[in-house]
Design an enzyme around this catalytic site. Structure first.
Site, PDB file in Angstrom:
ATOM      1  N   ASP A 208       0.859  -1.179   0.000  1.00  0.00           N
ATOM      2  CA  ASP A 208       0.000   0.000   0.000  1.00  0.00           C
ATOM      3  C   ASP A 208       0.900   1.235   0.000  1.00  0.00           C
ATOM      4  OD1 ASP A 208      -2.167   1.771   0.443  1.00  0.00           O
ATOM      5  OD2 ASP A 208      -3.190   0.282   1.689  1.00  0.00           O
TER       6      ASP A 208
ATOM      7  N   ASP B 129      -2.832   4.771  -2.556  1.00  0.00           N
ATOM      8  CA  ASP B 129      -3.754   5.482  -1.677  1.00  0.00           C
ATOM      9  C   ASP B 129      -4.161   6.825  -2.291  1.00  0.00           C
ATOM     10  OD1 ASP B 129      -4.917   5.437   1.077  1.00  0.00           O
ATOM     11  OD2 ASP B 129      -3.706   7.256   1.340  1.00  0.00           O
TER      12      ASP B 129
ATOM     13  N   GLU C  97      -6.827   3.744  -5.495  1.00  0.00           N
ATOM     14  CA  GLU C  97      -8.018   4.209  -4.792  1.00  0.00           C
ATOM     15  C   GLU C  97      -8.425   5.537  -5.418  1.00  0.00           C
ATOM     16  OE1 GLU C  97      -9.565   5.320  -0.282  1.00  0.00           O
ATOM     17  OE2 GLU C  97      -7.565   5.900  -0.913  1.00  0.00           O
TER      18      GLU C  97
ATOM     19  N   HIS D 170     -11.219  -1.559   4.583  1.00  0.00           N
ATOM     20  CA  HIS D 170     -10.947  -1.081   5.936  1.00  0.00           C
ATOM     21  C   HIS D 170     -11.537   0.296   6.225  1.00  0.00           C
ATOM     22  CE1 HIS D 170      -8.146   0.856   3.319  1.00  0.00           C
ATOM     23  NE2 HIS D 170      -7.749   1.666   4.281  1.00  0.00           N
ATOM     24  N   ASP D 171     -12.230   0.886   5.251  1.00  0.00           N
ATOM     25  CA  ASP D 171     -12.781   2.228   5.448  1.00  0.00           C
ATOM     26  C   ASP D 171     -14.307   2.246   5.517  1.00  0.00           C
ATOM     27  OD1 ASP D 171     -10.312   3.579   5.437  1.00  0.00           O
ATOM     28  OD2 ASP D 171     -10.286   3.690   3.242  1.00  0.00           O
TER      29      ASP D 171
END
Ligand code: GLC
Ligand code: CA
Length: 525
Positions: free
Chosen positions: A99, A201, A261, A322-323
């Site tokens: 990531d 990200d 993302e 995870h968000d």
């Protein structure tokens, strides 16, 4: 399957390293823990792992605030542990995706500590600094996604710096050639160690309006982040040239990939991040997670994303990460099987989020154990802790995750809902995920085929997947009542459904119970 390509034809799995497996009894997951659980992932049949950040970090945003891009945080292990993990994963045919957080670093990164020393420092322009306006005014009206203005005053050097998230996450400046070179070298550092790809990200924010103009306001939506149209602080067209340069670095190595993302609401804008096969290989498709759980709304989003992805590109499917609240909680436990069938039979690379294969749901966290900074900056209700709780491995204290007190509490159902219990039960959700992944793997129509929606009764989502010599049809009853779709003619070679043990030998008219779904692999026409 000679042209099998792992990130396009395979199944990817996201690990939140703090929560997967703790090997040294400090209550926090780590790389050795992941390595010790590779057997589960091989058995499940996944082809690649995306690890949320495991780099040195003060953990203001749990690793999304990186203080050294080229090392491993001691809480997670060492570079040697990382090399061992990569070697063991590769030996089992599993790829590793890191990531990469290029939009901002930690305020504790050496680059930022230098940058803030004085205005003439060699690293000054690696971040976005602006002098105050008249009377000390902020440089513009931009807001932080995590609350408050996007500018933080630095008394020592007498300027403001930009941050889209926490003030501990200063924005990197992708218009600085020195920063660009340094970040390309970060990619090479990991690629040289054998890393197979990167999740990038908030990639849609790395280029902004060079003049930093104010965003226009939306009437009646308050003066915070949601009260603006984000036309200047994200998705600047220059991002595409930046991505083409990043892609050229990846292309120095064979079969590497990036998945970005791109958190934009319009799929047509997301699709642009694929470029002409010269930017991202995948851009996350978040539209299904945002859609209402109904046949028409899911089909609409599938088709909008299909239309947005260029001919040379390939879509992907995501239901949890995870968000966002886990989908077992969002859709309800009764729908986890039909959701798995959707995820693993649509056209596009599926991304699983650790624990969804056993039906893990959000865990409510007592106020004194909240960890996510969003709970403090915005509202306890917005905390992402509920979807980040420890993996449930065994019916043991600590859930087989840890021998200590876990950093976030385990779910109450951990003693019954866990990997060990479900592995021993062929009718479990876990075995259903595994069976689906295996079926997808051996059926070209499912991993590579085209997508076409089929007519079906109200509330049923039906579609056909087809590839040369391979044909599959899927019907998902998304309603709470029985339905009878007609899946047309054809002899069934293999079928798999949400109801354990049900098998079908001809297509045609089929009765589906509420939340029941079936995939049929047919003789090709
Ligand atoms: C991304 C991450 C999220 C993080 C944010 C800031 O949206 O997924 O977890 O808080 O970026 O880095
Ligand atoms: Ca640990």
């Amino acid at each position: 399957m000679s042209d099998w390509l792992w990130w396009r034809d395979g199944v990817l799995y996201q690990i939140y390293p703090r929560s997967f497996m703790d090997s040294n009894g400090d209550g926090i997951g780590d790389l050795e823990g992941i390595r010790s659980r590779l057997d589960h992932l091989v058995w499940l049949g996944v082809d690649g792992l995306w690890l949320s950040p495991c780099f040195p970090s003060p953990m203001a945003d749990f690793g999304y605030d990186v203080s050294d891009y080229c090392d491993i945080d001691p809480r997670f292990g060492t570079l040697a542990d990382f090399d061992r993990l990569v070697a063991d994963a590769h030996a089992r045919g599993i790829r590793i995706i890191l990531d990469w957080v290029p939009n901002h670093s930690s305020d504790q990164h050496a680059w930022f500590r230098e940058s803030r020393l004085d205005r003439t420092n060699a690293h000054r322009d690696w971040y976005v600094w602006r002098p105050p306006g008249p009377d000390g005014a902020l440089p513009n009206n931009w807001q932080s996604i995590f609350g408050g203005p996007a500018w933080e005053w630095d008394p020592a050097s007498g300027e403001y710096y930009l941050h889209s998230f926490l003030k501990q996450q200063p924005e990197l400046n992708w218009r600085s050639p020195g920063l660009v070179r340094a970040m390309h070298d970060v990619l090479r550092f990991w690629l040289d160690r054998g890393v197979d790809g990167f999740r990038i990200d908030v990639v849609h924010r790395i280029q902004k309006d060079p003049e930093l103009r104010d965003n226009p306001l939306i009437e009646g939506r308050g003066d915070g982040y949601r009260g603006q149209r984000h036309i200047h602080d994200e998705n600047h067209p220059d991002v595409h040239a930046t991505l083409r340069e990043i892609r050229r670095v990846l292309d120095e190595y064979p079969e590497r990939m990036t998945v970005g993302e791109v958190s934009l609401m319009d799929p047509a804008e997301v699709g642009k991040y694929y470029g002409q096969d010269d930017e991202l290989q995948l851009a996350f498709n978040f539209s299904l997670m945002r859609a209402e759980w109904s046949a028409d709304s899911l089909a609409r989003e599938v088709e909008r994303f299909e239309a947005a992805v260029p001919e040379s590109g390939w879509p992907d499917i995501v239901l949890s990460n995870h968000d966002i609240s886990r989908h077992a909680s969002r859709y309800g436990a009764a729908r986890t099987r039909v959701a798995a069938l959707l995820l693993l039979t649509l056209r596009g690379t599926p991304f699983l989020y650790y624990g969804e294969e056993i039906g893990m749901a959000d865990v409510s966290i007592p106020p004194d154990r909240l960890q996510d900074p969003l709970a403090w900056t915005l509202h306890p209700k917005l905390s992402r802790d509920p979807e980040r709780t420890p993996m449930q491995w065994e019916p043991a204290p600590g859930g087989g995750f840890t021998t200590a007190t876990p950093w976030l509490p385990l779910a109450d159902d951990a003693p019954s809902r866990n990997v060990a219990a479900q592995r021993g039960d062929p009718g479990s959700l876990l075995c259903f995920y595994r069976d689906l992944i295996q079926l997808r793997k051996r059926t070209p129509a499912l991993h590579r085929g085209s997508y076409r929606r089929l007519p079906a009764p109200d509330g049923v989502l039906a579609y056909e997947r087809s590839a040369p010599g391979s044909l599959a049809r899927v019907a998902l009853n998304l309603t709470d009542e029985a339905r009878e779709p007609d899946l047309g003619a054809g002899r069934v070679r293999e079928s798999l459904g949400t109801s354990f043990g049900r098998s079908v030998d001809r297509a045609g008219r089929l009765r589906l119970d509420p939340n029941e779904g079936l995939v049929l692999c047919l003789d090709p026409i």
